[in-house]
Design a protein around this motif. Structure first.
Motif, mmCIF file in Angstrom:
data_model
loop_
_atom_site.group_PDB
_atom_site.id
_atom_site.type_symbol
_atom_site.label_atom_id
_atom_site.label_comp_id
_atom_site.label_asym_id
_atom_site.label_seq_id
_atom_site.Cartn_x
_atom_site.Cartn_y
_atom_site.Cartn_z
ATOM 1 N N LEU A 23 41.721 39.010 48.297
ATOM 2 C CA LEU A 23 40.701 38.740 47.912
ATOM 3 C C LEU A 23 40.388 38.188 47.008
ATOM 4 O O LEU A 23 40.893 37.354 46.333
ATOM 5 C CB LEU A 23 40.638 40.807 46.612
ATOM 6 C CG LEU A 23 40.824 42.221 46.873
ATOM 7 C CD1 LEU A 23 40.795 43.119 46.356
ATOM 8 C CD2 LEU A 23 40.135 42.822 48.411
ATOM 9 N N PRO A 24 38.574 37.634 47.694
ATOM 10 C CA PRO A 24 38.373 36.590 46.245
ATOM 11 C C PRO A 24 38.194 36.654 45.509
ATOM 12 O O PRO A 24 37.639 38.166 44.634
ATOM 13 C CB PRO A 24 36.583 36.748 47.424
ATOM 14 C CG PRO A 24 37.052 38.257 48.245
ATOM 15 C CD PRO A 24 37.619 38.584 48.760
ATOM 16 N N SER A 25 38.063 35.926 44.649
ATOM 17 C CA SER A 25 38.024 35.660 42.871
ATOM 18 C C SER A 25 37.005 35.919 42.894
ATOM 19 O O SER A 25 35.619 35.656 43.632
ATOM 20 C CB SER A 25 38.715 34.057 42.958
ATOM 21 O OG SER A 25 39.614 34.220 42.889
ATOM 22 N N PRO A 26 36.079 36.713 42.070
ATOM 23 C CA PRO A 26 34.690 37.726 41.946
ATOM 24 C C PRO A 26 34.110 35.293 41.448
ATOM 25 O O PRO A 26 35.110 34.881 40.654
ATOM 26 C CB PRO A 26 35.198 38.243 40.168
ATOM 27 C CG PRO A 26 36.277 38.166 39.386
ATOM 28 C CD PRO A 26 37.086 37.327 40.970
ATOM 29 N N ALA A 27 32.563 35.280 41.652
ATOM 30 C CA ALA A 27 32.097 34.301 40.788
ATOM 31 C C ALA A 27 32.268 34.120 39.535
ATOM 32 O O ALA A 27 31.952 35.185 39.211
ATOM 33 C CB ALA A 27 31.198 34.398 41.504
ATOM 34 N N LEU A 28 32.085 32.959 39.559
ATOM 35 C CA LEU A 28 31.978 32.772 38.048
ATOM 36 C C LEU A 28 30.218 32.512 37.286
ATOM 37 O O LEU A 28 29.644 32.248 37.654
ATOM 38 C CB LEU A 28 32.871 31.636 36.852
ATOM 39 C CG LEU A 28 34.237 31.518 37.563
ATOM 40 C CD1 LEU A 28 35.027 30.140 37.384
ATOM 41 C CD2 LEU A 28 34.482 32.989 36.400
ATOM 42 N N VAL A 51 32.631 32.791 32.608
ATOM 43 C CA VAL A 51 33.563 34.024 32.579
ATOM 44 C C VAL A 51 33.064 35.020 34.432
ATOM 45 O O VAL A 51 31.502 34.734 34.774
ATOM 46 C CB VAL A 51 33.328 35.719 31.712
ATOM 47 C CG1 VAL A 51 33.397 34.742 30.200
ATOM 48 C CG2 VAL A 51 31.674 35.557 31.298
ATOM 49 N N PRO A 52 34.223 35.893 34.965
ATOM 50 C CA PRO A 52 33.522 36.354 35.867
ATOM 51 C C PRO A 52 32.601 36.987 36.156
ATOM 52 O O PRO A 52 31.471 37.799 34.973
ATOM 53 C CB PRO A 52 34.910 37.036 36.342
ATOM 54 C CG PRO A 52 36.035 36.962 35.434
ATOM 55 C CD PRO A 52 34.717 36.601 34.420
#
Length: 453
Positions: A343-348, A372-373
Motif C-alpha cells: 500500500l502506498p504510504s500516506p502523504a506527509l 506527520v501523515p
C-alpha cells in the motif's frame, strides 16, 4: 448488534407527536448515533454519564452495554464522588442516575452507599462561596449550570441561589458566556422557573431565558443555521426545544438548525451524547421524567464478554481484541514465495507548532515544524514535536469525556486554583475540537497558549 427499545415518548416524537415545532431526526440517524454511543463504551476507560443519559433519553435501555454502563456509573460514583469529582461531574452522575430510574440519594455499589445529592449540594455551596469571595466559581459557570439543573430536577434544595447567579450572569453585558454555558444555564433556569414562587425571581429568570433563547435564534439566522460551532449545536438545540414559551411568539426555524446537524458526521461520543436528546425532541430537562414503571432493574452484571471485557482485560491466545468488543482472529502468517501489493504510504503534511507562555513564571515562546501523515490528529503533531525535541515540547494529557486534554506543556501545568489552562489556536481562533480529534491542514500553524478562564 444494536438493540434499541424506543420509549413511548420517543416513538411519538419520531412520528412528529411531541417535539417542539415538529423537528425530529430520521429513525435511521438516531439508530446510527446510538450504535456509535454503544461502541464508545470501553471497560478500560472511565464510564461517561453523558452517554448513559443520552441512551435513556433516546429510549435505549435493553442492551447489555447499557446495563453494564449503569453499573459502572454507580461504582464510579461510590469510588470518586467524595474525592476528586468536580461539582459538574457529580451533577452529570445525578442526571444519568435520575434518567435511569435510580435514586441519587442512595447509590449502592461495591458494598457501600453514597448520597450523591448531598455531595452535589456541598460542592455547589463551595462553588457559591468561591464566587462570593473572588467573583468567579471554584470551577466554571458551566459546572454551576449543571449543578443547578441536577439539584432542581432531583427536587433538592440549593438550586435557587445558583439559578439567580446564572440569570444575572446571562444578563450581564460583560459575561461573554459560551454557547454551551448559556444552553445548560437555560435548561437550569427553565427548571427553576417552574419551581420557584417568588415573583421577582420568576421575572429575573424569565428575562434571562428570553435573552438566551432569542440570542440563539439571532445567531442561527446570521450563521445559516449554526449556533456557535458544530459541537455546541447539541446543547443549543436542547435549550431551544425546552424553552419555547420564553421566545414565543417568535418561531424557531428548527428545520434549518437540524439540517446543519444532519450535514455533520458526528463520531465523538460526547458530541453525540449532547445532540442525540435534541434529535428525538427532548432535552436534559426530561431526565427525571422517564417511564420508570416499565423499567426492569436487572441484578448487577459481571463484566461481560459482549462488552469485550474478557478479551480487553485478559486477552485470548491466538486472537486480537477489537475496539468494538469483537474478538478477531490473528491475521494469517505470510506464505513463502507469495507476492503482496504494498500500500502506498500516506502523504506527509507540514504543521508549524508554537508553545507560548506570557502569563506566569519564566516566559517562553518556542516554535517547531514537524511532518506527520495527512489526516493525523493534533495529538500526533504534539507527540512528534515532543519526540524530536523533548526538552522543549514535552507535554502531559489527562483523559476526559471529550477525549485527551493537554494539562502541561514544557513543564508548565494548568491549575484550577489559578484558573489557567492551555488553549489551542489556529490563525488566532480557538479550535472547536480537542487535540484527539482535530486534524491540522498542510501548512497550518497551531499555537498552544497558556491562558486564563
Amino acid at each position: 448488534m444494536l438493540r434499541v427499545a424506543f420509549g413511548i415518548g420517543v416513538l411519538l416524537a419520531l412520528v412528529g407527536g411531541t417535539a417542539a415545532q415538529g423537528c425530529v431526526a430520521p429513525h435511521h440517524l438516531v439508530n446510527k448515533l446510538l450504535n456509535r454511543l454503544e461502541k464508545s463504551v470501553k471497560v478500560d476507560e472511565p464510564p461517561n454519564p453523558s452517554v448513559l443519559l443520552a441512551m435513556n433519553l433516546a429510549g435505549d435501555r435493553d442492551s447489555n452495554i447499557y446495563k453494564w454502563l449503569l453499573q459502572a456509573i454507580q461504582e464510579e460514583a461510590v469510588k470518586r464522588a467524595h474525592k476528586d469529582m468536580t461539582s459538574g461531574q457529580v451533577a452529570l452522575y445525578v442526571l444519568a442516575l435520575l434518567s435511569s430510574c435510580q435514586d441519587p440519594q442512595h447509590v449502592h455499589a461495591l458494598g457501600h452507599t453514597v448520597n450523591l445529592l448531598r455531595i452535589l449540594q456541598q460542592k455547589t455551596d463551595e462553588e457559591m462561596a468561591t464566587l462570593e469571595l473572588s467573583g468567579h466559581p471554584k470551577t466554571t459557570l458551566y459546572s454551576v449550570s449543571l449543578d443547578a439543573l441536577g439539584l432542581c430536577l432531583s427536587g433538592a434544595s440549593g438550586y435557587e441561589t445558583p439559578s439567580v447567579v446564572l440569570a444575572k450572569q446571562v444578563l450581564s453585558p460583560d459575561s461573554h458566556l459560551s454557547v454551551d454555558t448559556r444552553a445548560v444555564a437555560a435548561l437550569a433556569l427553565a427548571c427553576a422557573y417552574d419551581h420557584v414562587n417568588l415573583h421577582d425571581v420568576r421575572e429575573l429568570l424569565h428575562k434571562a431565558l428570553s435573552t438566551v433563547t432569542n440570542g440563539f435564534l439571532d445567531e442561527q439566522e446570521k450563521q445559516q443555521g449554526m449556533i456557535g460551532n458544530i459541537y455546541s449545536m447539541g446543547l443549543a438545540l436542547q435549550a431551544l426545544e425546552a424553552t419555547v414559551k420564553f421566545y414565543a411568539p417568535r418561531k424557531w426555524n428548527c428545520a434549518q438548525a437540524f439540517s446543519v446537524v444532519y450535514n455533520h458526521d458526528y463520531r465523538q461520543p460526547m458530541a453525540i451524547a449532547q445532540v442525540l436528546p435534541a434529535l428525538v425532541g427532548g432535552s436534559y430537562l426530561e431526565a427525571a421524567d422517564q417511564d420508570c414503571a416499565s423499567t426492569s432493574l436487572s441484578p448487577p452484571l459481571s463484566l461481560s464478554p459482549e462488552l469485550g471485557t474478557t478479551e480487553v482485560l485478559g486477552g485470548t491466545a491466538g486472537a486480537s481484541p477489537d475496539p468494538t468488543g469483537t474478538t478477531l482472529p490473528d491475521p494469517p502468517c505470510p506464505v513463502a514465495g507469495a507476492h503482496f501489493a504494498l500500500l502506498p504510504s500516506p502523504a506527509l503534511i507540514t504543521v508549524h507548532y508554537s508553545i507560548i507562555n506570557k502569563l506566569q513564571g519564566t516566559h517562553f515562546d518556542y516554535t517547531t515544524t514537524v511532518q506527520v501523515p495527512a489526516g493525523s490528529t493534533l495529538l500526533k503533531v504534539l507527540q512528534k514535536a515532543a519526540k524530536e525535541n523533548p526538552n522543549t515540547f514535552s507535554f502531559q494529557t489527562e483523559q476526559t469525556s471529550w477525549g485527551p486534554m493537554v494539562v502541561s506543556i514544557h513543564g508548565l501545568a494548568a491549575n484550577s486554583d489559578d484558573r489557567t489552562y492551555w488553549q489551542f489556536l489556529s490563525s488566532g481562533d480557538a479550535l472547536s475540537e480537542g487535540v484527539g480529534t482535530y486534524k491540522p491542514r498542510d501548512g497550518e500553524h497551531i499555537q498552544a497558549v497558556f491562558s486564563t478562564y
